[in-house]
Each structure stands twice: as C-alpha cells, then as structure tokens.
Design a protein around this motif. Structure first.
Motif, PDB file in Angstrom:
ATOM      1  N   SER A 197      -1.960   6.795  -0.110  1.00  0.00           N
ATOM      2  CA  SER A 197      -3.317   7.051  -0.615  1.00  0.00           C
ATOM      3  C   SER A 197      -4.297   6.046  -0.013  1.00  0.00           C
ATOM      4  O   SER A 197      -5.505   6.205  -0.128  1.00  0.00           O
ATOM      5  N   GLY A 198      -3.763   4.958   0.589  1.00  0.00           N
ATOM      6  CA  GLY A 198      -4.618   3.948   1.195  1.00  0.00           C
ATOM      7  C   GLY A 198      -4.891   2.776   0.272  1.00  0.00           C
ATOM      8  O   GLY A 198      -5.579   1.830   0.646  1.00  0.00           O
TER       9      GLY A 198
ATOM     10  N   THR B 208       0.845  -1.200   0.000  1.00  0.00           N
ATOM     11  CA  THR B 208       0.000   0.000   0.000  1.00  0.00           C
ATOM     12  C   THR B 208       0.879   1.248   0.000  1.00  0.00           C
ATOM     13  O   THR B 208       2.073   1.185   0.278  1.00  0.00           O
TER      14      THR B 208
ATOM     15  N   LEU C  72       2.911  -4.760 -11.508  1.00  0.00           N
ATOM     16  CA  LEU C  72       3.926  -5.433 -12.342  1.00  0.00           C
ATOM     17  C   LEU C  72       4.575  -6.582 -11.564  1.00  0.00           C
ATOM     18  O   LEU C  72       4.936  -7.611 -12.136  1.00  0.00           O
ATOM     19  N   VAL C  73       4.727  -6.407 -10.267  1.00  0.00           N
ATOM     20  CA  VAL C  73       5.240  -7.498  -9.423  1.00  0.00           C
ATOM     21  C   VAL C  73       4.239  -8.651  -9.419  1.00  0.00           C
ATOM     22  O   VAL C  73       4.614  -9.818  -9.553  1.00  0.00           O
ATOM     23  N   TRP C  74       2.969  -8.328  -9.291  1.00  0.00           N
ATOM     24  CA  TRP C  74       1.935  -9.371  -9.294  1.00  0.00           C
ATOM     25  C   TRP C  74       1.875 -10.094 -10.635  1.00  0.00           C
ATOM     26  O   TRP C  74       1.640 -11.298 -10.685  1.00  0.00           O
TER      27      TRP C  74
ATOM     28  N   ALA D 276       5.402  -3.250 -21.524  1.00  0.00           N
ATOM     29  CA  ALA D 276       4.344  -3.554 -20.552  1.00  0.00           C
ATOM     30  C   ALA D 276       3.258  -2.509 -20.651  1.00  0.00           C
ATOM     31  O   ALA D 276       3.534  -1.335 -20.942  1.00  0.00           O
ATOM     32  N   HIS D 277       2.047  -2.940 -20.420  1.00  0.00           N
ATOM     33  CA  HIS D 277       0.915  -2.027 -20.443  1.00  0.00           C
ATOM     34  C   HIS D 277      -0.025  -2.385 -19.295  1.00  0.00           C
ATOM     35  O   HIS D 277      -0.284  -3.563 -19.043  1.00  0.00           O
ATOM     36  N   LEU D 278      -0.511  -1.359 -18.614  1.00  0.00           N
ATOM     37  CA  LEU D 278      -1.414  -1.588 -17.473  1.00  0.00           C
ATOM     38  C   LEU D 278      -2.566  -0.601 -17.512  1.00  0.00           C
ATOM     39  O   LEU D 278      -2.359   0.594 -17.773  1.00  0.00           O
ATOM     40  N   ARG D 279      -3.767  -1.107 -17.250  1.00  0.00           N
ATOM     41  CA  ARG D 279      -4.935  -0.242 -17.064  1.00  0.00           C
ATOM     42  C   ARG D 279      -5.464  -0.501 -15.659  1.00  0.00           C
ATOM     43  O   ARG D 279      -5.831  -1.640 -15.319  1.00  0.00           O
ATOM     44  N   TYR D 280      -5.472   0.554 -14.852  1.00  0.00           N
ATOM     45  CA  TYR D 280      -5.911   0.438 -13.462  1.00  0.00           C
ATOM     46  C   TYR D 280      -7.401   0.756 -13.393  1.00  0.00           C
ATOM     47  O   TYR D 280      -7.817   1.850 -13.793  1.00  0.00           O
TER      48      TYR D 280
ATOM     49  N   TYR E  92       0.063   0.536  -4.320  1.00  0.00           N
ATOM     50  CA  TYR E  92       0.912   1.385  -5.163  1.00  0.00           C
ATOM     51  C   TYR E  92       0.985   0.808  -6.580  1.00  0.00           C
ATOM     52  O   TYR E  92       1.116  -0.399  -6.769  1.00  0.00           O
ATOM     53  N   ASN E  93       0.934   1.676  -7.576  1.00  0.00           N
ATOM     54  CA  ASN E  93       0.779   1.241  -8.971  1.00  0.00           C
ATOM     55  C   ASN E  93       1.852   0.273  -9.471  1.00  0.00           C
ATOM     56  O   ASN E  93       1.562  -0.622 -10.247  1.00  0.00           O
ATOM     57  N   ALA E  94       3.104   0.426  -9.044  1.00  0.00           N
ATOM     58  CA  ALA E  94       4.171  -0.444  -9.560  1.00  0.00           C
ATOM     59  C   ALA E  94       3.998  -1.899  -9.114  1.00  0.00           C
ATOM     60  O   ALA E  94       4.509  -2.815  -9.774  1.00  0.00           O
TER      61      ALA E  94
ATOM     62  N   TRP F 280      -0.783  -6.306 -20.098  1.00  0.00           N
ATOM     63  CA  TRP F 280      -0.034  -7.325 -20.823  1.00  0.00           C
ATOM     64  C   TRP F 280       1.451  -6.984 -20.762  1.00  0.00           C
ATOM     65  O   TRP F 280       1.830  -5.835 -20.527  1.00  0.00           O
TER      66      TRP F 280
END
Lengths: 135, 135, 135, 135
Positions: free
Chosen positions: A21-22, A18, A30-32, A64-68, A25-27, A111
């Motif tokens: 912001s509660g 975490t 990528l670990v997951w 790498a591409h991520l959509r939160y 964390y966005n990075a 992805w």
C-alpha cells in the motif's frame, strides 16, 4: 503521564516495514511498542532480558489496543513516547503515542497490558525491585 | 536431487510479506526456506523442535545464498521445493527452488548450510538417528 | 573499501528479531543490510525512495550471500558497516559487516547485488547522477 | 456470527514467528488476522488486491484489539476463524478467533476495524459490489 515513567525513542522507518500500500504494515506498530518498552529499560541502565528472563520471569502481553491515525512512510523519522500508566501486583499497562518526528503528526496510539509469569506460565507477583523500577 | 530427501510445500503470499515496491521483500525468502525445512520434518512425521531442541541440539544456519529471479506478488500461490544436497558429520546443505505454483515461473533459488551445535554453541556431530532422518 | 563509499550505523537488537533459539533469526540480517543501505542515502542527505522510486526506478536485490559467524542477542548494540564494492552500468554490489558494537565480535558478513529496473521490471542503466551518488 | 460471512484457515506456526520466550511473538497475530482476511477473498474466488487496489481503493486498518489467551508454539497447527461482524457505508469490522487446531484451545481473540480509502487517503463509500461481497 508521570515523567519518571515516560520514555521516548526516535528511529527511521525501515523498507522492510512497508507493504504494497506504500505505508507501514499495521503489525509493525506492535513491534515499535516493544522497542519503546525495551528503551524504557535501556535508558534507565537496565535490560528486560537480564532483569526478568534471567531470573525466570516474563512480562507477556495479555491485551493490546491500537488506533491508527495516519500512515508512516519509508524513511520517516518516527518518535514513540511510552509511559507506564498503571502498575498492579501482577502486571502493568503501558500507553504509547507514535508521531512523525518532523511534523509531530500523530500516527498511532495504543496500549498494552502485560502480566508477569514464571517459567511454568503462571501469573506471578511482580517482585518489589522490578515494581520499583517502573515507578 | 534424491527423491527421499526432497520436500514440497505450497502457500499464498501474505500481504505482510510485500513491501512498497509491490513485490515480496527479499528477506522473506529466507523465512520461506525455513518453512520448507520445517515441512521436511512435518511431512515425515517429525518435528525439528522435538527432534533437535528438546535434546539440546540446534541446526543453525552458517551460510546462505539467494538468487532472485522474478518477483512474487501478494496472493500468489508459491511452491517451494527443498532437498538435502549434502550431509556431513556436523551439518548439512539444503537447496531450494521457489516457483509460482500456477505458472511454474522460477522466482528464487538458493541454498543454506547448517551446523549442528549444542547448548553451549559448540559444533557437534549430528547424531546417527537424526542423520538417518535426512538420508 | 573506499571511505566515501562506506556507511556505518548502530542500533539495538529488537525482541521481535529473536527466535526461540534465543538468538536473532537468520532472515533479519537481510533486513539489517537494507537498513544500512538506507543509511547510505540518509547520511548523505538523500533518500532511496525519493531518488529512485519517485522517478520510476527501483534497485532490486538480484543476489545475496550471508555468512553467520556468531549469534546476536536481544538488546545487543550491533554496528553494521556497508560499502559499495562495485558499480556497473545497471547495478551495484554492496558488502556488509555486522559486529557487536561493544566487543567488536564479528556476527555476520555478506553482500548483495542490486539491479536498477524501471516500472516495467526491465533492467535499466543507472542514471549518471545516481551513479555519482555511489562513487 | 453469520455463516456466509465466516472464513476459516489452518496453518503451521513458523520458526520465524517465535521469539526468545519460546512462544509466538505478539505482533504476528495481526499478521495472522490479515491472512484470514485474505482467505475471506480467496475462498470466495476473489482477491483483495484485484478487487480493491486495482481500482484505487484500500481497506486500511483504523483500529485493532487483541486478547492473548495462551501461547502458540513452533510447529503448532493453528486455526483462525474470522467473520465480518459489522458493515458500514465506509468500512467494516472483522472479528477473529485463533485456536490450536489439535486441542481447540483458544490462543487469541480480537477484532479489526477497516476504513475504505481512495488513493488520496480520503475515507470513501464502499462500492455496492464490494459491500455485497462481504454480506
């Protein structure tokens, strides 16, 4: 999404993941994603380090591409589904979907593209047996 | 605390280093301790990886102690002072003090003990030139 | 070590947790200690964030000690056993043992001391129901 | 790339940021992107937490893209250049270029899209003064 190419893993969000912001964390997504790639090997009786690195090969992320979509919170059980969506001679693409394991709410999708390289860092043909492992 | 054995470095707290309590997550102080050890080399014109790892040696942490005194916050400029407090034939002890760079408030103090090992993981005598580097 | 105060959890080492020495980076053991503390709550049907933070209380680490005994490697299944070894009016001490889940080789042992604080950061008496939860 | 919207920051790669491949772990580039966003505020006399969070607003990452071009190594001095490439009523896009500070070799390029949300998680109009800060 082919069944044989799909893996699923579920775990709890760590406090370390975490931020102030509660939410997670966005990075860390990528670990997951990487945890899911590891599970792809482990759940099939393999191991990335033994199958690749021990013979001088590395699958390195080239893109790498991520959509939160929604925040993950401390203690949430999250499920990651990952599947190999494309295999090329020198690499592969994996897609991911992270969801809350209780509510099934989608948290993140993305992805990664990986390239097979040798110890000198040169892009290399994915050996047939490793390629077959992903099929 | 000998001057020649002391190093100091200052940087901003990253958002990634906070957790949902609103302060820096406890494990990150060990990362900061390592940054200070790295600076010990860099500020003397050396580099740990080149001086140790490139010749098959590693300084691995065998013990660590931390006392957390006050929270560090996102964006705070923190100063870490580190000094080699003891050198033995096969390792050394480094002590650390983390303080807020503006207020000088002490945030954390601790120490780490490191052992020199070879590629096989055996404890090894610290070579004379490396030992001299720390003196 | 009282049984009722002990928790155990097992998981795989993540690639993100390794460093270029080829073993798990030292700070990650503090993260694993925290995962074990989280499990202490989850395995008893509780949740730290809901039981503490939701009522304006935090258990913050005031001191930590780690002894590194052997390296953990990528993909290793590690087991962490943690137990509450001391409960005081304003805090508690937790001890940890990290072992390889296959070989039972000890990898790391340590302890953390935590203090109960309120939103203003003042040390506070651990409420009776929370204290009972740890007994 | 407008000058007034560009920021640049240089720092050393931490040992904690490497993985067992010997290079920087892929997720850390998202952390570095965030460091650059933080610098955008600090170098202009602002602070994200004070300008956004203190008034109940958050800039949360909704999408991220990374292209990894070459590995960063421990101790390398890396420079990140970041610039606001698009500002919309409720968010903004930042682009990044990470390069080796010595050789200028490009290591990674990417972008992040952020949305302004309030405490309830609702997308919100970026206040005029904050919007002006990015122009």
């Amino acid at each position: 999404m082919t069944h044989r190419r799909t893996v699923e893993t579920t775990f709890r969000v760590r406090y370390a993941e975490t931020d102030q912001s509660g939410a997670v964390y966005n990075a860390n997504y990528l670990v997951w994603f990487e945890v899911a790639r590891g599970e792809f090997f482990w759940q099939r009786g393999g191991d990335y380090a033994q199958m690749f690195e021990a013979r001088g090969l590395y699958l390195v992320i080239s893109e790498a591409h991520l959509r939160y979509l929604a925040p993950a919170r401390y203690g949430d059980r999250v499920t990651i589904r990952a599947w190999v969506s494309e295999i090329k001679s020198r690499g592969l693409t994996v897609e991911y979907l992270v969801a809350n394991a209780e509510t099934q709410a989608k948290l993140c999708e993305g992805w990664t593209r990986a390239v097979c390289i040798d110890r000198a860092g040169r892009a290399t043909r994915l050996p047939d047996d490793l390629r077959a492992f992903f099929e």
